[in-house]
Enzyme design. Sequence first.
Site, mmCIF file in Angstrom:
data_model
loop_
_atom_site.group_PDB
_atom_site.id
_atom_site.type_symbol
_atom_site.label_atom_id
_atom_site.label_comp_id
_atom_site.label_asym_id
_atom_site.label_seq_id
_atom_site.Cartn_x
_atom_site.Cartn_y
_atom_site.Cartn_z
ATOM 1 N N VAL A 130 27.423 -18.887 -118.887
ATOM 2 C CA VAL A 130 26.345 -17.860 -118.163
ATOM 3 C C VAL A 130 25.258 -18.615 -118.094
ATOM 4 O O VAL A 130 24.626 -18.979 -118.767
ATOM 5 C CB VAL A 130 26.197 -16.861 -119.421
ATOM 6 C CG1 VAL A 130 25.265 -15.982 -119.059
ATOM 7 C CG2 VAL A 130 27.448 -16.278 -119.751
ATOM 8 N N ASP A 131 25.097 -18.662 -116.775
ATOM 9 C CA ASP A 131 23.748 -19.287 -115.982
ATOM 10 C C ASP A 131 22.696 -18.302 -115.997
ATOM 11 O O ASP A 131 22.711 -17.315 -115.105
ATOM 12 C CB ASP A 131 23.984 -19.992 -115.010
ATOM 13 C CG ASP A 131 25.078 -21.133 -114.887
ATOM 14 O OD1 ASP A 131 25.035 -21.490 -115.917
ATOM 15 O OD2 ASP A 131 25.667 -21.515 -113.913
ATOM 16 N N ALA A 132 21.457 -18.430 -116.736
ATOM 17 C CA ALA A 132 20.366 -17.431 -116.562
ATOM 18 C C ALA A 132 19.182 -18.044 -116.007
ATOM 19 O O ALA A 132 18.831 -19.230 -116.412
ATOM 20 C CB ALA A 132 20.344 -16.907 -117.925
#
Length: 253
Positions: A130-132
């Site tokens: 999950v790239d935030a």
Amino acid sequence: MSAFPRVIPVLLVSDGYLVKPVKFHGDKYIGDPINAVRIFNEKQVDELVICDIDSSVKGAGVNYSLIEEIASEAFMPVGYGGGVSSAAEAQRITGIGIEKVILNSAAFNRPEAIGEISAALGSSSTVVSVDAKKRLTGGWDTYSQRGKKKLGMTPAEAARLAQEHGAGEIIVSAIDRESTFSGYDLKLVTAVSEAVTVPVIALGGASGYADFAPALEAGASAVAAGSMFVLNGKHRAVLITYPTPDQIRALKS
């Protein structure tokens, strides 16, 4: 569960070379990924992650020749990400000798792929990244395609979606902290960790071993880092390092 916290080097590969971007941009050439794997062998690393960061963006697909080289050299369990979109690809990867498959773009383009891969490999071998990125107004947006495609969900929502479809582990990566040596985004780590029951790996921003304990206290089950394990000093010279067993054990106390 490991008796001590998991500390995981992350190697990024582009066009077959080891690189290190900053905030997902501007790839700095580091060297040969296979040589890095050999050095990490010598340092008795317990686990390694290797991501081909251009596979999905360029549509090149899975780099099986790279995976075969890595599997033949690595003495530790390896997780691989890059262009994986189907159970057949995931099974071929693990058949070569890789322990975990990491999904990003495919996980959110077609979440059913997570379940198909989890059914084929088992949830413990199915990881979603999950790239935030932090919003100016507060909170975070989630991205795929190497930070180019906004997904319209928060990292917590993305992590829950991944878990509901069968992911057994989540990597939460802070885009705006990558290679900044500014420490993990602890609020992000907590938000994602509280959203799911599967293990969460914190990634993005580690500057030294002192950053590990706060990330674990924030809810991460493991800590990962790229730049701090391959770059050194203000000039960011290439130098591969890894904590000693005593330094890792100290994180437990």
